[in-house]
Design a protein around this motif. Structure first.
Motif, PDB file in Angstrom:
ATOM      1  N   GLN A 294       3.988  -0.306 -22.059  1.00 40.90           N
ATOM      2  CA  GLN A 294       2.687  -0.852 -21.706  1.00 40.90           C
ATOM      3  C   GLN A 294       2.836  -2.073 -20.804  1.00 40.90           C
ATOM      4  O   GLN A 294       2.046  -2.276 -19.874  1.00 40.90           O
ATOM      5  CB  GLN A 294       1.898  -1.209 -22.967  1.00 40.90           C
ATOM      6  CG  GLN A 294       1.478   0.013 -23.775  1.00 40.90           C
ATOM      7  CD  GLN A 294       0.531  -0.335 -24.914  1.00 40.90           C
ATOM      8  OE1 GLN A 294      -0.049  -1.416 -24.951  1.00 40.90           O
ATOM      9  NE2 GLN A 294       0.354   0.574 -25.855  1.00 40.90           N
ATOM     10  N   ALA A 295       3.848  -2.888 -21.052  1.00 35.05           N
ATOM     11  CA  ALA A 295       4.084  -4.064 -20.219  1.00 35.05           C
ATOM     12  C   ALA A 295       4.358  -3.652 -18.777  1.00 35.05           C
ATOM     13  O   ALA A 295       3.795  -4.231 -17.833  1.00 35.05           O
ATOM     14  CB  ALA A 295       5.247  -4.883 -20.771  1.00 35.05           C
ATOM     15  N   CYS A 296       5.213  -2.663 -18.598  1.00 36.84           N
ATOM     16  CA  CYS A 296       5.530  -2.186 -17.244  1.00 36.84           C
ATOM     17  C   CYS A 296       4.286  -1.639 -16.550  1.00 36.84           C
ATOM     18  O   CYS A 296       4.049  -1.902 -15.368  1.00 36.84           O
ATOM     19  CB  CYS A 296       6.630  -1.136 -17.297  1.00 36.84           C
ATOM     20  SG  CYS A 296       8.249  -1.792 -17.782  1.00 36.84           S
ATOM     21  N   ASP A 297       3.482  -0.883 -17.294  1.00 38.51           N
ATOM     22  CA  ASP A 297       2.253  -0.340 -16.709  1.00 38.51           C
ATOM     23  C   ASP A 297       1.313  -1.457 -16.273  1.00 38.51           C
ATOM     24  O   ASP A 297       0.727  -1.412 -15.181  1.00 38.51           O
ATOM     25  CB  ASP A 297       1.536   0.566 -17.720  1.00 38.51           C
ATOM     26  CG  ASP A 297       2.236   1.895 -17.908  1.00 38.51           C
ATOM     27  OD1 ASP A 297       3.100   2.248 -17.073  1.00 38.51           O
ATOM     28  OD2 ASP A 297       1.930   2.597 -18.892  1.00 38.51           O
ATOM     29  N   LEU A 298       1.152  -2.467 -17.123  1.00 42.01           N
ATOM     30  CA  LEU A 298       0.247  -3.569 -16.805  1.00 42.01           C
ATOM     31  C   LEU A 298       0.762  -4.397 -15.630  1.00 42.01           C
ATOM     32  O   LEU A 298      -0.017  -4.853 -14.779  1.00 42.01           O
ATOM     33  CB  LEU A 298       0.048  -4.461 -18.032  1.00 42.01           C
ATOM     34  CG  LEU A 298      -0.715  -3.815 -19.197  1.00 42.01           C
ATOM     35  CD1 LEU A 298      -0.616  -4.681 -20.448  1.00 42.01           C
ATOM     36  CD2 LEU A 298      -2.176  -3.594 -18.820  1.00 42.01           C
ATOM     37  N   LEU A 299       2.063  -4.606 -15.563  1.00 42.86           N
ATOM     38  CA  LEU A 299       2.647  -5.367 -14.459  1.00 42.86           C
ATOM     39  C   LEU A 299       2.531  -4.616 -13.136  1.00 42.86           C
ATOM     40  O   LEU A 299       2.279  -5.209 -12.080  1.00 42.86           O
ATOM     41  CB  LEU A 299       4.116  -5.672 -14.748  1.00 42.86           C
ATOM     42  CG  LEU A 299       4.397  -6.707 -15.844  1.00 42.86           C
ATOM     43  CD1 LEU A 299       5.868  -6.664 -16.254  1.00 42.86           C
ATOM     44  CD2 LEU A 299       4.006  -8.110 -15.376  1.00 42.86           C
ATOM     45  N   GLU A 300       2.700  -3.317 -13.184  1.00 43.40           N
ATOM     46  CA  GLU A 300       2.727  -2.513 -11.965  1.00 43.40           C
ATOM     47  C   GLU A 300       1.339  -2.104 -11.476  1.00 43.40           C
ATOM     48  O   GLU A 300       1.129  -1.947 -10.275  1.00 43.40           O
ATOM     49  CB  GLU A 300       3.570  -1.255 -12.196  1.00 43.40           C
ATOM     50  CG  GLU A 300       5.032  -1.548 -12.465  1.00 43.40           C
ATOM     51  CD  GLU A 300       5.790  -0.330 -13.015  1.00 43.40           C
ATOM     52  OE1 GLU A 300       5.245   0.796 -12.914  1.00 43.40           O
ATOM     53  OE2 GLU A 300       6.898  -0.507 -13.549  1.00 43.40           O
ATOM     54  N   LYS A 301       0.390  -1.934 -12.416  1.00 46.82           N
ATOM     55  CA  LYS A 301      -0.879  -1.301 -12.049  1.00 46.82           C
ATOM     56  C   LYS A 301      -2.099  -2.201 -12.167  1.00 46.82           C
ATOM     57  O   LYS A 301      -3.212  -1.781 -11.856  1.00 46.82           O
ATOM     58  CB  LYS A 301      -1.105  -0.052 -12.916  1.00 46.82           C
ATOM     59  CG  LYS A 301       0.002   0.987 -12.763  1.00 46.82           C
ATOM     60  CD  LYS A 301      -0.185   2.132 -13.749  1.00 46.82           C
ATOM     61  CE  LYS A 301       0.978   3.125 -13.658  1.00 46.82           C
ATOM     62  NZ  LYS A 301       0.843   4.218 -14.659  1.00 46.82           N
ATOM     63  N   THR A 302      -1.913  -3.443 -12.646  1.00 42.05           N
ATOM     64  CA  THR A 302      -3.056  -4.353 -12.783  1.00 42.05           C
ATOM     65  C   THR A 302      -2.718  -5.707 -12.178  1.00 42.05           C
ATOM     66  O   THR A 302      -1.560  -6.001 -11.865  1.00 42.05           O
ATOM     67  CB  THR A 302      -3.442  -4.561 -14.263  1.00 42.05           C
ATOM     68  OG1 THR A 302      -2.500  -5.467 -14.880  1.00 42.05           O
ATOM     69  CG2 THR A 302      -3.460  -3.250 -15.033  1.00 42.05           C
ATOM     70  N   GLY A 303      -3.750  -6.541 -12.044  1.00 41.88           N
ATOM     71  CA  GLY A 303      -3.553  -7.906 -11.561  1.00 41.88           C
ATOM     72  C   GLY A 303      -3.601  -8.922 -12.672  1.00 41.88           C
ATOM     73  O   GLY A 303      -3.738 -10.127 -12.413  1.00 41.88           O
ATOM     74  N   LEU A 304      -3.482  -8.480 -13.924  1.00 42.15           N
ATOM     75  CA  LEU A 304      -3.511  -9.409 -15.052  1.00 42.15           C
ATOM     76  C   LEU A 304      -2.360 -10.403 -14.941  1.00 42.15           C
ATOM     77  O   LEU A 304      -1.235 -10.044 -14.567  1.00 42.15           O
ATOM     78  CB  LEU A 304      -3.390  -8.644 -16.371  1.00 42.15           C
ATOM     79  CG  LEU A 304      -4.532  -7.684 -16.742  1.00 42.15           C
ATOM     80  CD1 LEU A 304      -4.209  -6.979 -18.059  1.00 42.15           C
ATOM     81  CD2 LEU A 304      -5.850  -8.436 -16.839  1.00 42.15           C
ATOM     82  N   ASN A 305      -2.630 -11.670 -15.277  1.00 41.80           N
ATOM     83  CA  ASN A 305      -1.542 -12.653 -15.274  1.00 41.80           C
ATOM     84  C   ASN A 305      -0.718 -12.499 -16.553  1.00 41.80           C
ATOM     85  O   ASN A 305      -1.075 -11.745 -17.464  1.00 41.80           O
ATOM     86  CB  ASN A 305      -2.076 -14.083 -15.101  1.00 41.80           C
ATOM     87  CG  ASN A 305      -3.009 -14.503 -16.223  1.00 41.80           C
ATOM     88  OD1 ASN A 305      -2.768 -14.198 -17.395  1.00 41.80           O
ATOM     89  ND2 ASN A 305      -4.080 -15.227 -15.874  1.00 41.80           N
ATOM     90  N   LEU A 306       0.381 -13.238 -16.643  1.00 47.04           N
ATOM     91  CA  LEU A 306       1.305 -13.064 -17.767  1.00 47.04           C
ATOM     92  C   LEU A 306       0.670 -13.435 -19.096  1.00 47.04           C
ATOM     93  O   LEU A 306       0.955 -12.813 -20.122  1.00 47.04           O
ATOM     94  CB  LEU A 306       2.571 -13.895 -17.533  1.00 47.04           C
ATOM     95  CG  LEU A 306       3.442 -13.469 -16.334  1.00 47.04           C
ATOM     96  CD1 LEU A 306       4.767 -14.226 -16.348  1.00 47.04           C
ATOM     97  CD2 LEU A 306       3.699 -11.967 -16.334  1.00 47.04           C
ATOM     98  N   SER A 307      -0.192 -14.426 -19.097  1.00 47.63           N
ATOM     99  CA  SER A 307      -0.856 -14.811 -20.345  1.00 47.63           C
ATOM    100  C   SER A 307      -1.770 -13.684 -20.833  1.00 47.63           C
ATOM    101  O   SER A 307      -1.829 -13.392 -22.036  1.00 47.63           O
ATOM    102  CB  SER A 307      -1.666 -16.089 -20.147  1.00 47.63           C
ATOM    103  OG  SER A 307      -0.805 -17.183 -19.896  1.00 47.63           O
ATOM    104  N   GLN A 308      -2.486 -13.060 -19.910  1.00 46.35           N
ATOM    105  CA  GLN A 308      -3.380 -11.962 -20.286  1.00 46.35           C
ATOM    106  C   GLN A 308      -2.586 -10.757 -20.790  1.00 46.35           C
ATOM    107  O   GLN A 308      -2.979 -10.102 -21.764  1.00 46.35           O
ATOM    108  CB  GLN A 308      -4.241 -11.565 -19.084  1.00 46.35           C
ATOM    109  CG  GLN A 308      -5.263 -12.616 -18.697  1.00 46.35           C
ATOM    110  CD  GLN A 308      -5.919 -12.312 -17.359  1.00 46.35           C
ATOM    111  OE1 GLN A 308      -5.261 -11.895 -16.402  1.00 46.35           O
ATOM    112  NE2 GLN A 308      -7.226 -12.520 -17.296  1.00 46.35           N
ATOM    113  N   ILE A 309      -1.465 -10.464 -20.139  1.00 42.45           N
ATOM    114  CA  ILE A 309      -0.622  -9.351 -20.580  1.00 42.45           C
ATOM    115  C   ILE A 309      -0.030  -9.645 -21.952  1.00 42.45           C
ATOM    116  O   ILE A 309       0.006  -8.783 -22.832  1.00 42.45           O
ATOM    117  CB  ILE A 309       0.494  -9.064 -19.549  1.00 42.45           C
ATOM    118  CG1 ILE A 309      -0.130  -8.532 -18.253  1.00 42.45           C
ATOM    119  CG2 ILE A 309       1.508  -8.072 -20.105  1.00 42.45           C
ATOM    120  CD1 ILE A 309       0.864  -8.325 -17.129  1.00 42.45           C
ATOM    121  N   ALA A 310       0.415 -10.895 -22.138  1.00 41.82           N
ATOM    122  CA  ALA A 310       0.979 -11.291 -23.429  1.00 41.82           C
ATOM    123  C   ALA A 310      -0.045 -11.107 -24.543  1.00 41.82           C
ATOM    124  O   ALA A 310       0.272 -10.569 -25.620  1.00 41.82           O
ATOM    125  CB  ALA A 310       1.446 -12.744 -23.374  1.00 41.82           C
TER     126      ALA A 310
END
Length: 356
Positions: A294-310
């Motif tokens: 899920q982390a890889c998907d969010l990093l590659e496919k969204t503009g969410l910052n690291l805090s939002q992904i965390a």
């Protein structure tokens, strides 16, 4: 001809079907997101043709949906929404078939990819072909819903494939006609006969040669090969660890507690740990696998910052997420995002210099 039988395993239900059902509930005035949360499902994870939801969670959601909407015909309503591309690789293979017979043969062979709870057999009597559909085991409240969605979905699929209702086709259904069916009868483009001995789709053999309007020979061959691979992977991944992973992948809140997953699968905490150990796996390792994907998907496919992904992945802050990501991959999340977004490098043009 007999479909693969995986009825003794929980191969789950494609998440996209529950996503469509949730959308239908929204049109009926139900707060579908709140209902999904109550069942422990993450609405944002269901809009996928690849993810699968465990059968216990799917059954609970369908049961609650029928009760809270007061609509027992949700299976028929879902069947109307099932456009062929939503069936994933199988949908592509069916759409690219040459004839209706080929499309139905694919549906029969690869039904486990989309409805592993069902099995189909084909028989020919005189001028008619009968595709009989059965549940290999009692699915409780989920059974009527799945049979409605599958059988009426096949009727609508035939219309999608050929451009018109298939002449001479009919549906036979077991048991008495349910009280809700009269509200849907006019929407079904073929006769439906209740009180039959089996649930079956019956088609004149002469109609099986009808051409499919999306036929593509090359795509048909490649998508059939993909179906074979997908079926092998699905049945190979039928162990207990895979069942646990399915619950983790679609859970709300994320990550789920071990006790919640155990309760969903109707086992004790101790049994869940033991059965995972028997497969050389641990609950935390599965959570980490899902988190990484899920982390890889969010990093590659969204503009969410690291805090939002965390926060999405259940970490207290970006620093904890970054440390975990580095432990898994050897690089930081920002490095992974930058690498993933680099345009592919072109190979340098090759010049041949001729001597004078």
């Amino acid at each position: 001809m007999r479909a693969s039988n995986a009825s003794d395993q929980d191969l789950g239900m494609p998440a996209i079907y529950l996503h469509l059902l949730a959308e239908l509930l929204g049109t009926l005035g139900i707060d579908e997101q709140e209902l999904l949360h109550r069942v422990g499902l993450n609405p944002s994870r269901l809009n996928s043709v690849d993810l699968r939801v465990s059968q216990p969670q799917a059954s609970e959601f369908v049961t609650r949906a029928i009760i809270e909407s007061g609509e027992p015909g949700l299976g028929i309503m879902l069947a109307r929404e099932l456009k062929l591309p939503l069936h994933g690789t199988l949908g592509t293979a069916v759409m690219s078939s040459q004839t209706l017979a080929e499309a139905l043969d694919l549906m029969t062979r690869f039904l486990s990819l989309r409805a592993p709870q069902l099995e189909v057999t084909r028989q020919v009597h005189g001028s008619m072909a009968t595709y009989r559909v059965r549940c290999a085991r009692d699915l409780g409240p989920l059974q009527g819903f799945i049979l409605d969605a599958m059988l009426y979905g096949c009727v609508f699929m035939g219309t999608q494939l050929t451009g018109t209702a298939v002449k001479g086709c009919r549906l036979e259904r077991r048991g008495p006609e349910p009280g809700y069916f009269h509200r849907f009868r006019q929407q079904i483009p073929v006769p439906v006969i209740y009180g039959a001995g089996d649930d079956a789709l019956i088609i004149p053999i002469s109609q099986l040669d009808l051409p499919v309007r999306f036929s593509d020979h090359q795509l048909a061959a490649s998508s059939r090969s993909q179906c074979e691979l997908a079926l092998k992977q699905l049945t190979d991944d039928a162990g207990f660890a895979c069942r646990v992973r399915r619950v983790i992948e679609t859970s709300h809140p994320f990550p789920p507690k071990l006790a919640r997953v155990a309760a969903t699968l109707f086992v004790s905490d101790r049994t869940l740990k033991r059965r995972l150990q028997e497969e050389s796996m641990s609950f935390q390792a599965l959570v980490d696998q899902v988190r990484l994907k899920q982390a890889c998907d969010l990093l590659e496919k969204t503009g969410l910052n690291l805090s939002q992904i965390a926060e999405t992945l259940g970490y207290a802050d970006a620093a904890n997420f970054t440390r975990a990501f580095k432990r898994w991959t050897g690089i930081s999340p920002s490095q992974h995002r930058n690498e993933a977004r680099k345009p592919p490098q072109r190979a340098p043009d090759q010049f041949v210099t001729e001597s004078a």
